[in-house]
Design an enzyme around this catalytic site. Sequence first.
Site, PDB file in Angstrom:
ATOM      1  CG  HIS A 153       6.474  29.380  45.638  1.00  0.00           C
ATOM      2  ND1 HIS A 153       7.757  29.796  45.526  1.00  0.00           N
ATOM      3  CD2 HIS A 153       6.242  28.253  46.038  1.00  0.00           C
ATOM      4  CE1 HIS A 153       8.291  28.356  45.753  1.00  0.00           C
ATOM      5  NE2 HIS A 153       7.487  27.803  46.328  1.00  0.00           N
ATOM      6  CE  LYS A 156     -30.846  38.923  45.359  1.00  0.00           C
ATOM      7  NZ  LYS A 156     -31.621  37.615  45.926  1.00  0.00           N
ATOM      8  CD  GLU A 171     -25.160  36.453  51.338  1.00  0.00           C
ATOM      9  OE1 GLU A 171     -25.174  37.155  50.346  1.00  0.00           O
ATOM     10  OE2 GLU A 171     -25.671  35.328  51.611  1.00  0.00           O
TER      11      GLU A 171
END
Length: 528
Positions: free
Chosen positions: A351, A455, A322
């Site tokens: 793994h 937003k 950000e």
Amino acid sequence: MDNLELWQRYQEWLYYHPGINLYLDVSRMRFNPELVQALEPKFVRAFQDMAALEGGAIANPDEDRMVGHYWLRDPDLAPSEALKQEIRESLDQIETFVRKVHSGAIRPPHAERFTDILAIGIGGSALGPQFVAEALAPHHPPMAIHFVDNIDPAGIDRTLAQLGDRLDRTLVIVTSKSGGTPETRNGMLEVSHVYQQKGLAFSQHAVAITMKGSKMDEYATSEHWLASFPMFDWVGGRTSELSAVGLLPAALQGIDIRAMLAGAKEMDGATRISDLKTNPAALLALAWYHAGGGKGEKDMVILPYKDSLLLFSRYLQQLVMESLGKEKDLEGQTVYQGIAVYGNKGSTDQHAYVQQLREGVPNFFLTFIEVLEDRQGNVLELEPGITSGDYLSGLLMGTRQALYENQRDSITITIPRVNPYTVGALIALYERAVGLYASLVNINAYHQPGVEAGKKAAASVLDLQKRVLQALQVTTEPIGLATLAAKAGAADQVEAVYKIVRHLEANHRGVKLEGDRARPGMLKVLAG
């Protein structure tokens, strides 16, 4: 390089902080002296920028704000007596409140003490507290913490189900700087509704962390919540862990917040030094610049070899991405900056994706986080002279060497143990490294225009949904999606209308899709 040359480079590029007992090794990053020399003028400017920021300069011109998270752990640095007092009073308020909660002086109406915490927040209001809880909460905390960090209804239900019959003993912390963040507001409404259903007074369980005078502050005051703690205009969400945002939930869990602040302050002193080789944050910024050519061309993989640091990579995702993921530089030129961050933990990743790191696309650099102390208590030898911790250490060292041999660069940060002091130091180290790197690449690390754009786009979709519902409410026959979009004043958004109707249908909200047509149903209660 042969082993002797590697040892010599290791000695040259190993940083050690005796007060924290922290090591930073950038010797396995293949930068050359020419790059270091070329970046010297940029580092001079970066150190100057940082000094100005700490002195109270407007470091976020988009919002006309100072950036003062460094003052949180050293109030004497704040540029005015009023700010110094605010910081000290906030810390005192937190500690006083926590003592009263733990003693039962502040208690729920139907129980002797609060036993659980439900933290409602998103982004920086959740990621930092989650990381710290995972890293530092004692085995038997005075209060257990749970999070509503999203507006996924099923996720909220699951968290509330985990609390079960302890809801009447749960302290709810609602964190929102302005009080207008939809995700946090919606989470609060969902939770308060459940309290109401159970006949519990939400206000007698709730505290706010917000800016003074915000919508959230006004609401908490009018509803007579237990308390309201301040967020400061000059502290961004991703750098708020050492404010009330992180300190209140940490202290309630029994974590030593003074030690966290002390570790951060100690690291701040080290990262304030205007010399590359003796400044660990500058060394990180140099390594990042080298790895990605100053353009973020390689991803940052965070690999802590300690279970308790599992969430460090998620915390750093927000802090780094950000802050550094920006389209424009400070002159308004399009630059597309940023560094992608991901990671899990060692040796789990031996793994999982280490196979690709070793032999696949070389589009990353790796940061190992090494913890010297294996465990507290008795040590079990699995075979003569070898413990589980020895295996973990060996896997770290072996992976580092195997990657380097195949032209994969890495950084190694070593701390003595995971405790509040070292976690505070790690937070401060990366906060400063982000700020210095942003100066090197000439971007603003302290705003987030992309987040704001998202937003606004989400708000426009919800507004369109309301218009779709209104159009369906006055329709009795099946209606084509294109016609429905036109009636909703969005003739060019047929795809969005289709997705809205599809979502409504899946949740039995009075609409049924029939090919490219919507059949209206019981909509009055929805559109009212």
